[in-house]
Design a protein around this motif. Structure first.
Motif, PDB file in Angstrom:
ATOM      1  N   LYS A   1       0.819  -1.207   0.000  1.00 19.34           N
ATOM      2  CA  LYS A   1       0.000   0.000   0.000  1.00 19.34           C
ATOM      3  C   LYS A   1       0.856   1.263   0.000  1.00 19.34           C
ATOM      4  O   LYS A   1       0.516   2.245  -0.668  1.00 19.34           O
TER       5      LYS A   1
ATOM      6  N   GLU B   1     -10.556  -2.774  -5.907  1.00 17.36           N
ATOM      7  CA  GLU B   1     -10.858  -3.957  -5.097  1.00 17.36           C
ATOM      8  C   GLU B   1     -10.947  -5.202  -5.962  1.00 17.36           C
ATOM      9  O   GLU B   1     -10.587  -6.293  -5.528  1.00 17.36           O
TER      10      GLU B   1
ATOM     11  N   ALA C   1       0.775   4.171  -2.802  1.00 22.54           N
ATOM     12  CA  ALA C   1       0.392   5.510  -2.353  1.00 22.54           C
ATOM     13  C   ALA C   1       1.442   6.538  -2.751  1.00 22.54           C
ATOM     14  O   ALA C   1       1.105   7.662  -3.170  1.00 22.54           O
TER      15      ALA C   1
ATOM     16  N   GLU D   1      -4.174   4.025  -6.737  1.00 19.73           N
ATOM     17  CA  GLU D   1      -5.127   3.327  -5.882  1.00 19.73           C
ATOM     18  C   GLU D   1      -5.500   2.009  -6.549  1.00 19.73           C
ATOM     19  O   GLU D   1      -5.927   1.987  -7.703  1.00 19.73           O
TER      20      GLU D   1
END
Length: 454
Positions: A161, A173, A165, A170
């Motif tokens: 992550k 899902e 970032a 991003e």
């Protein structure tokens, strides 16, 4: 099943010259063994959770049962080769072997491993009905359980992550493979690869991860006749070529160093050491990423297995324990299995393994996900793991009907697939390594696969 498969089981029971023995072993004194309750020989895979099992067996099982357990620990590819090869002798027989959904239904159907249903049903401590249904079904034939799941898994995408970032990215899902490939190329650096994908030859190594990519690209190894048997080899079809071209290009452009040597354990090591930013592989790995002794604990995100043409693409697998019908100690073998693959081991192992509760064997029992300590330790990935297992497309893994027994997502549920998968993934690994062309590999593999229907 043909003689090759029968000989394969014999091989799993055979002596292996270069075995690694672990766990609690007898001292060779027959009287001492008789007084201690006897001994059994067990062959398992060299994955971290199974190695924890071997290390904890003396204190948690042998000390109470007085049954010595002699372990043979083999890497994933070697274990699978030993299970299904036609070589070996009967000098040494194993009482318990670790297999998976590929072998269990076939061996159960043909009488080479013991039907565990009577023992599992009558053993209340084993709690048969606690097993996650899809995992239980994958290890069964005609509703009878032939291997007890030690851990269960699907596949999903693991990613850093913090790295994404920092790049302003991003992760969706439910990503597509095109999205994942784009992200991998954007975050790839000389110091840290964008993604790790298996490239090591083997039907369960490169064949496992590539198999799910093939499915969702609309490809298949063989078409199926109306009765479910093998029809035509489909390796030379456009969908197969697109899937392989995509896989090769991605691992070459943004993959790990020396990808043709990388399997599950190698990718795990690279991810834990910060040398790759994403990894598509088994859900069981998440517990090791979030373990107490992991350098990347708390830095990871988990997304569904990427897709192209299908709604889901994650595999379904379980390393499970079976009793060969040639074992002379089925009662001792079941006592061991009931402990090692039962709820008792999970509860006892949690506080004792180096990785803590996050690293216990997951994906087999619903009760595991009700343990407060596990809920806390696995909060980052438990829900994603269960969702992946329950959504694995076991009934319809791709876009076309394919032959063989059901529940086969990353492989084909026929005995011949082992040889075809091993030979073809060797061809594909050569392409990844730059030693061959896709055209040559596909042509060779089409010929290999075509032999099955003949």
């Amino acid at each position: 099943m043909n003689g090759t498969v029968r000989r394969g089981l014999i091989t799993m029971l055979a002596a292996i010259a270069a075995t690694v023995l672990a766990g609690c072993q007898g001292d060779g004194d027959n009287d001492a063994q008789a007084n201690s309750g006897g001994s059994i020989d067990v062959a398992i895979v060299a994955n971290p959770q199974a190695q924890d099992l071997a290390r904890l067996t003396p204190s948690l099982f042998t000390a109470q049962s007085h049954i010595d357990v002699n372990y043979t620990i083999l890497d994933e590819g070697t274990l699978r080769e030993v299970v299904t090869s036609g070589e070996g002798t009967e000098d040494r027989r194993y009482d318990v072997v670790m297999i998976g959904p590929y072998e269990a239904p076939q061996f159960g159907r043909d009488g080479y491993i013991t039907d565990l249903t009577p023992m599992a049903s009558s053993d209340k401590a084993y709690a048969l009905d606690d097993i996650i249904p899809s995992v239980r079904n994958a290890l069964s034939y005609q509703g009878r359980l032939y291997a007890a799941p030690f851990y269960g898994e699907s596949s999903f995408l693991m990613y850093r992550k913090d790295v994404l970032a920092a790049a302003g990215i991003e992760m969706p899902e439910h990503p597509t493979w095109r999205q994942v490939a784009d992200i991998a190329r954007r975050i790839d650096t000389p110091e840290r690869a964008g993604i790790c994908l298996r490239g090591k030859p083997g039907w369960g190594e490169l064949g496992g991860s590539f198999g799910t990519v093939l499915n969702t690209f609309g490809g298949t190894w063989w078409s199926a006749k109306p009765d479910g048997s093998v029809d035509n080899a489909m390796v030379d079809q456009p969908e197969f070529r697109k899937a392989l071209q995509f896989y090769v290009d991605l691992v070459r452009d943004a993959g790990e160093s020396h990808p043709a040597r990388a399997g599950y354990n190698q990718c795990l090591e690279l991810y834990l050491s910060g040398k790759v930013a994403m990894w598509y592989d088994a859900t069981v790995a998440a517990g090791l990423l979030e373990a107490d002794n992991s350098d990347v604990k708390g830095k990871n995100g988990y997304a569904a297995a990427p897709v192209v043409l299908t709604r889901a693409s994650g595999w379904l697998w379980s390393w499970a324990l079976a009793i060969p019908t040639t074992s002379s100690k089925p009662d001792l073998a079941w006592r061991y299995i009931a402990w090692a693959a039962g709820p008792q081991y999970i509860k006892e192992a949690g506080p004792r393994i180096a990785g803590g509760w996050a690293a216990i064997p997951p994906g087999t029992r619903r009760s595991t996900y009700e343990i407060p300590e596990y809920q806390k330790a696995a909060s980052a990935f438990a829900a994603s793991t269960l969702a992946a297992i329950e959504s694995a497309p076991v009934d319809n893994p791709g876009t076309t009907k394919r032959p063989g027994l059901p529940a086969a997502v990353a492989y084909v549920g026929i005995p011949e697939y082992r040889d075809v998968g091993n030979q073809c993934t060797t061809q594909f690994a050569a392409v990844i390594a730059g030693r061959s062309s896709i055209e040559a590999a596909l042509a060779n593999c089409q010929e290999i696969a075509s032999r099955v229907g003949r």
